[in-house]
Design a protein around this motif. Structure first.
Motif, PDB file in Angstrom:
ATOM      1  N   THR A  63      86.749 -59.601 -94.434  1.00 57.21           N
ATOM      2  CA  THR A  63      86.578 -58.834 -93.156  1.00 57.21           C
ATOM      3  C   THR A  63      85.894 -59.966 -92.306  1.00 57.21           C
ATOM      4  OG1 THR A  63      85.937 -56.723 -94.280  1.00 57.21           O
ATOM      5  CG2 THR A  63      84.979 -57.029 -92.182  1.00 57.21           C
ATOM      6  N   ALA A  64      86.255 -60.077 -91.105  1.00 59.55           N
ATOM      7  CA  ALA A  64      85.677 -60.928 -90.156  1.00 59.55           C
ATOM      8  C   ALA A  64      85.328 -60.070 -88.693  1.00 59.55           C
ATOM      9  CB  ALA A  64      86.765 -61.917 -89.969  1.00 59.55           C
ATOM     10  N   VAL A  65      84.897 -61.035 -87.895  1.00 57.51           N
ATOM     11  CA  VAL A  65      84.668 -60.229 -86.551  1.00 57.51           C
ATOM     12  C   VAL A  65      85.503 -61.462 -85.553  1.00 57.51           C
ATOM     13  CG1 VAL A  65      83.000 -60.195 -84.889  1.00 57.51           C
ATOM     14  CG2 VAL A  65      82.235 -59.619 -87.097  1.00 57.51           C
ATOM     15  N   ASP A  66      86.554 -60.757 -84.942  1.00 54.74           N
ATOM     16  CA  ASP A  66      87.048 -61.512 -83.742  1.00 54.74           C
ATOM     17  C   ASP A  66      86.180 -62.086 -82.786  1.00 54.74           C
ATOM     18  OD1 ASP A  66      89.190 -62.688 -82.155  1.00 54.74           O
ATOM     19  OD2 ASP A  66      89.899 -60.746 -81.857  1.00 54.74           O
ATOM     20  N   PRO A  67      85.991 -63.411 -82.513  1.00 58.61           N
ATOM     21  CA  PRO A  67      85.221 -63.939 -81.410  1.00 58.61           C
ATOM     22  C   PRO A  67      85.422 -63.535 -80.181  1.00 58.61           C
ATOM     23  CG  PRO A  67      86.307 -65.634 -82.594  1.00 58.61           C
ATOM     24  CD  PRO A  67      86.764 -64.523 -83.184  1.00 58.61           C
ATOM     25  N   ALA A  68      86.824 -63.327 -79.812  1.00 57.56           N
ATOM     26  CA  ALA A  68      87.226 -63.031 -78.555  1.00 57.56           C
ATOM     27  C   ALA A  68      86.607 -61.677 -77.945  1.00 57.56           C
ATOM     28  CB  ALA A  68      88.670 -63.246 -78.304  1.00 57.56           C
ATOM     29  N   THR A  69      86.987 -60.701 -78.932  1.00 59.73           N
ATOM     30  CA  THR A  69      86.837 -59.500 -78.647  1.00 59.73           C
ATOM     31  C   THR A  69      85.552 -58.944 -79.090  1.00 59.73           C
ATOM     32  OG1 THR A  69      88.095 -58.614 -80.286  1.00 59.73           O
ATOM     33  CG2 THR A  69      89.377 -58.907 -78.046  1.00 59.73           C
ATOM     34  N   GLY A  70      84.989 -59.184 -80.090  1.00 61.22           N
ATOM     35  CA  GLY A  70      83.866 -58.672 -80.863  1.00 61.22           C
ATOM     36  C   GLY A  70      84.206 -57.843 -82.019  1.00 61.22           C
ATOM     37  N   GLU A  71      85.445 -57.447 -82.072  1.00 60.54           N
ATOM     38  CA  GLU A  71      86.035 -56.310 -82.869  1.00 60.54           C
ATOM     39  C   GLU A  71      85.977 -56.680 -84.552  1.00 60.54           C
ATOM     40  OE1 GLU A  71      90.430 -54.607 -83.510  1.00 60.54           O
ATOM     41  OE2 GLU A  71      89.668 -54.868 -81.441  1.00 60.54           O
TER      42      GLU A  71
END
Length: 84
Positions: A63-71
Motif C-alpha cells: 500500500t502506497a500513497v500516490d504523491p501526485a494525486t494523494g490517492e
C-alpha cells in the motif's frame, strides 16, 4: 523418513544381502539385507510422495500513497506452486 535415509537403508541392505559371505548362527544376514532393502524402498517412495504434495504460496500486499494525486494505491501479487 527422508530420501537419504531410504537410500542408505537400500545400500546397507544390498551389502548385507549380496556382498557379505559371513555365516552367523543366530541371524540370517541375507534376510536382514532383504528386509532393509524393502524398508528403504518404501521410505524412498513415501519421501517422493510427500515431497510432491508440498505446496508453496507467496502473497504480497503493498500500500502506497500516490504523491501526485494523494490517492492510496494497493497492489496485490500472488504466487503458488501446486504440484500433485
Amino acid at each position: 523418513m527422508s530420501l537419504g535415509t531410504g537410500i542408505v537403508l537400500v545400500v546397507i541392505g544390498a551389502i548385507l544381502a549380496f556382498a557379505l559371505n559371513v555365516q552367523v548362527d543366530w541371524i540370517d544376514l541375507h534376510l536382514v539385507g532383504y528386509i532393509l532393502m524393502i524398508a528403504g524402498a518404501v521410505g524412498i517412495i513415501l519421501g517422493i510422495v510427500l515431497m510432491s504434495r508440498r505446496r508453496r504460496s507467496v502473497a504480497t500486499t503493498r500500500t502506497a500513497v500516490d504523491p501526485a494525486t494523494g490517492e492510496r494505491v494497493t497492489r496485490r501479487t500472488g504466487e503458488s506452486d501446486d504440484v500433485l
